[in-house]
Design a protein around this motif. Structure first.
Motif, short mmCIF file in Angstrom:
data_model
loop_
_atom_site.label_atom_id
_atom_site.label_comp_id
_atom_site.label_asym_id
_atom_site.label_seq_id
_atom_site.Cartn_x
_atom_site.Cartn_y
_atom_site.Cartn_z
N ILE A 1 7.11 5.13 -13.93
CA ILE A 1 5.83 5.70 -13.53
C ILE A 1 5.35 6.68 -14.60
CG2 ILE A 1 4.65 7.09 -11.78
CD1 ILE A 1 6.62 5.93 -9.73
N ALA A 2 6.27 7.47 -15.13
CA ALA A 2 5.90 8.40 -16.20
C ALA A 2 5.37 7.65 -17.42
CB ALA A 2 7.11 9.26 -16.58
N PHE B 1 3.00 15.20 -13.30
CA PHE B 1 2.08 15.93 -14.18
C PHE B 1 2.46 17.41 -14.28
CE2 PHE B 1 -1.84 18.30 -14.99
CZ PHE B 1 -2.32 17.65 -16.12
N PHE B 2 3.00 17.96 -13.18
CA PHE B 2 3.34 19.38 -13.15
C PHE B 2 4.83 19.66 -13.32
CE2 PHE B 2 -0.36 18.67 -10.34
CZ PHE B 2 -1.30 19.47 -10.97
N ALA B 3 5.65 18.60 -13.37
CA ALA B 3 7.10 18.78 -13.28
C ALA B 3 7.68 19.61 -14.42
CB ALA B 3 7.79 17.42 -13.20
N THR C 1 0.83 -1.20 0.00
CA THR C 1 0.00 0.00 0.00
C THR C 1 0.87 1.25 0.00
OG1 THR C 1 -1.86 -1.08 1.10
CG2 THR C 1 -1.72 1.31 1.30
N GLU C 2 1.92 1.25 0.82
CA GLU C 2 2.82 2.40 0.87
C GLU C 2 3.46 2.65 -0.49
OE1 GLU C 2 5.52 1.44 3.97
OE2 GLU C 2 4.03 1.62 5.57
N LYS C 3 3.85 1.57 -1.16
CA LYS C 3 4.45 1.70 -2.49
C LYS C 3 3.45 2.29 -3.47
CE LYS C 3 6.52 -1.05 -6.21
NZ LYS C 3 6.91 -2.43 -6.63
N ALA C 4 2.21 1.81 -3.41
CA ALA C 4 1.18 2.31 -4.31
C ALA C 4 0.90 3.79 -4.06
CB ALA C 4 -0.10 1.49 -4.14
N GLU C 5 0.88 4.17 -2.80
CA GLU C 5 0.66 5.58 -2.47
C GLU C 5 1.81 6.45 -2.96
OE1 GLU C 5 0.13 5.40 1.72
OE2 GLU C 5 -2.00 4.86 1.60
N SER D 1 1.47 6.83 -6.68
CA SER D 1 0.40 7.79 -6.97
C SER D 1 0.87 9.22 -6.78
CB SER D 1 -0.81 7.50 -6.06
OG SER D 1 -1.84 8.43 -6.29
N THR D 2 1.65 9.44 -5.72
CA THR D 2 2.18 10.78 -5.46
C THR D 2 3.17 11.20 -6.54
OG1 THR D 2 1.93 10.46 -3.08
CG2 THR D 2 3.40 12.23 -3.80
N VAL D 3 4.06 10.28 -6.92
CA VAL D 3 5.03 10.58 -7.98
C VAL D 3 4.31 10.91 -9.29
CG1 VAL D 3 6.84 9.60 -9.43
CG2 VAL D 3 6.90 9.24 -6.96
#
Length: 559
Positions: free
Chosen positions: A355-356, A307-309, A293-297, A300-302
């Protein structure tokens, strides 16, 4: 205008009212009754006697034996408002419209046979809970059963496990054999799951090749693992589909409730997260943990920050030299992206690039890399920095975009960069040759003068035939193979064979991850063309790379 009389208690004489009501009952083909507040039947017509199986009797002792009807009668008499209630008599279902009649507590009851309507509704409800292809439950059915299982766990402590699975390489079956074959495979998969499930377990198909087994009455982790192992073993035998024997494995994510307060949808979501971990390995089951779950979160945050980087100007490029062993005066380099997030800090490329790619950000990021690298190469050219060629990594989603090659050439033109000064590196796992859009982009890029290299060669599983049929001019041997070349005889053999093959195919070679002189000497003896690694230089910022190139070229006689 007066209000309708049937909606309120009437003040007319009971004799006249009963006479009118008797006429209505006699003429109506539908069941009609007059009843007392306590449920006694005061009068009824033939249709009512037949429908409700009433005796033909002159006394008023007969009642409709149904608690809901009695409750409705009491409510109507108290509220003086009509109510509707359902009554089941054998296999028949009736809707009773209970209407207040007099201040003596009488009501008129108008019955309608709704058996067929309820049957149709029941069938529609049943169909709404079934998967139309396999006949097993669908998502709606599953969620209902999960809610019940969660309630049992909360009140009685009875554990359950959710097994979320999909079929490995199902897309290949659909693409190569057709959707009819894919449907046949799904039907057989559902049958195999039914063979495993106990009488208290439930099976559902959610979407595509996704299935869920809800295992009830679980004693603990061991029971859940045993069921997951059974499912996995049951899929080991080949499936026979349209005269084809298919070896199809399954990946399984397993989750059990964490607490009585957890929602059913949360347990399902956690099993889906565990499935994602299992799919990375294929053919295994994974039990959910807090770390998943921590990895998934984190992912998701990354993804959200990526998106804005670009707009926040959080990316930068560094450049690592590629030393030409055959002509030391000619230096190439590779552009490497770096990201310092305003929220997350420094994030390694090995973390954010996958992730990108998976979250659809790579096309925008990739074009930023290409524009920034071309701008830098233009500056080096104008400053007479001896960089012969600049290598830029290209991700699979970029190659899959129609028009990618045209946009690349436009960017080169905008910056006044000749195509032969650019090399695009694609990964071996990009399935080049298997995608028409990828092939078309590669062909156009090559025709325009851009050279193409396969990055991380030796770590993927692609067919070697693309090396023959596509315009690949350079192979980059993966650093995982190079770094342990002396410690691992297999790696040594693979590197030597790769370099020999490339020479036969008239391709240049680059070895990544070179850190010692011994490795440089060995690779040179194998005929390697370029060396890249910490032995010569780490990735450098543009100014440091320019200084390195100038100094190295002077020492080695740049031409």
């Amino acid at each position: 205008m007066s209000e309708p009389k049937q909606a309120e208690f009437s003040d007319t004489s009971s004799e006249q009212s009963f006479s009118d009501f008797a006429t209505l009952m006699a003429e109506s083909p539908s069941p009609i009754l007059r009843m007392a507040r306590d449920g006694r039947i005061l009068a009824c017509n033939f249709a009512a006697r037949r429908a409700l199986a009433l005796q033909r009797s002159g006394n008023h002792d007969q009642k409709v034996p149904d608690a809901l009807v009695e409750q409705a009668l009491e409510g109507v008499c108290q509220s003086k408002k009509r109510q509707t209630v359902e009554l089941r008599v054998g296999e028949k279902v009736f809707s009773l419209d209970v209407v207040p009649f007099s201040d003596k507590g009488y009501v008129n009851v108008y019955a309608s046979d709704i058996t067929e309507m309820r049957y149709i509704q029941s069938e529609l409800h049943t169909q709404a809970l079934k998967d139309t292809l396999t006949g097993i439950g669908n998502r709606r059915f599953l969620m209902g059963q999960l809610e019940l299982a969660m309630a049992r766990y909360a009140h009685e402590g009875v554990l359950f496990a959710v097994h979320f699975l999909d079929l490995d390489h199902f897309k290949y079956v659909n693409d190569s054999l057709g959707h009819q074959s894919g449907d046949q495979l799904l039907l057989q998969a559902a049958r195999r799951l039914n063979e495993i499930a106990s009488d208290t377990d439930f099976i559902a198909r959610l979407d595509g090749d996704e299935f869920v087994v809800l295992q009830n009455n679980v004693n603990g982790r061991d029971d859940a693992e045993a069921m997951a192992g059974q499912i996995r073993a049951h899929f080991q035998n080949p499936f026979t589909v349209m005269d084809h024997d298919l070896k199809i494995t399954t990946s399984i994510g397993v989750a059990m409730p964490n607490s009585p307060d957890e929602s059913a949808s949360s347990v399902l979501e956690r099993s889906d997260l565990a499935l994602s971990e299992a799919k990375a390995k294929r053919g295994v089951y994974v039990l959910h943990t807090d770390e998943i779950t921590e990895k998934a979160e984190y992912i998701s945050t990354v993804a959200r920050e990526l998106f804005f980087a670009v707009d926040r100007q959080e990316f930068s490029l560094v450049y690592q030299p590629q030393i030409n062993l055959n002509d030391p005066g000619k230096i190439c380099c590779e552009a490497l992206i770096r990201w310092t997030s305003g929220k997350l800090g420094w994030v390694g490329p090995g973390d954010f690039i996958p992730i990108a790619e998976s979250h659809g950000h790579m096309i925008k990021v990739g074009y930023w890399v290409l524009r920034t690298a071309c701008r830098q190469l233009k500056a080096w050219i104008e400053a007479d920095v001896p960089i012969d060629k600049l290598a830029i990594n290209v991700a699979t989603p970029q190659l899959q975009e129609p028009g990618f090659a045209v946009t690349c050439l436009d960017i080169l033109s905008e910056h006044g960069i000749s195509a032969d000064r650019i090399e695009l590196e694609i990964t071996e796992s990009a399935h080049i040759g298997a995608d028409e859009t990828i092939t078309a982009n590669i062909q156009l890029l090559s025709y325009s003068g851009i050279t193409l290299a396969v990055d991380d060669f030796g770590t993927g599983y692609s067919s070697l035939t693309y090396l023959i049929h596509l315009p690949i001019t350079r192979l980059k041997v993966a650093q995982e193979l190079v770094r342990s070349i002396f410690e691992n005889k297999s790696n040594l053999a693979i590197v030597e064979a790769t370099l020999a093959m490339a020479k036969k195919l008239q391709m240049e070679t680059v070895a990544e991850g070179v850190e010692t002189q011994d490795i440089v000497d060995l690779l040179k003896s194998f005929g390697c063309d370029f060396i890249q690694g910490y032995f010569y230089a780490r990735p450098l910022d543009p100014e440091a790379l320019a200084a390195f190139a100038q100094e190295y070229a002077q020492k080695n006689g740049a031409r």
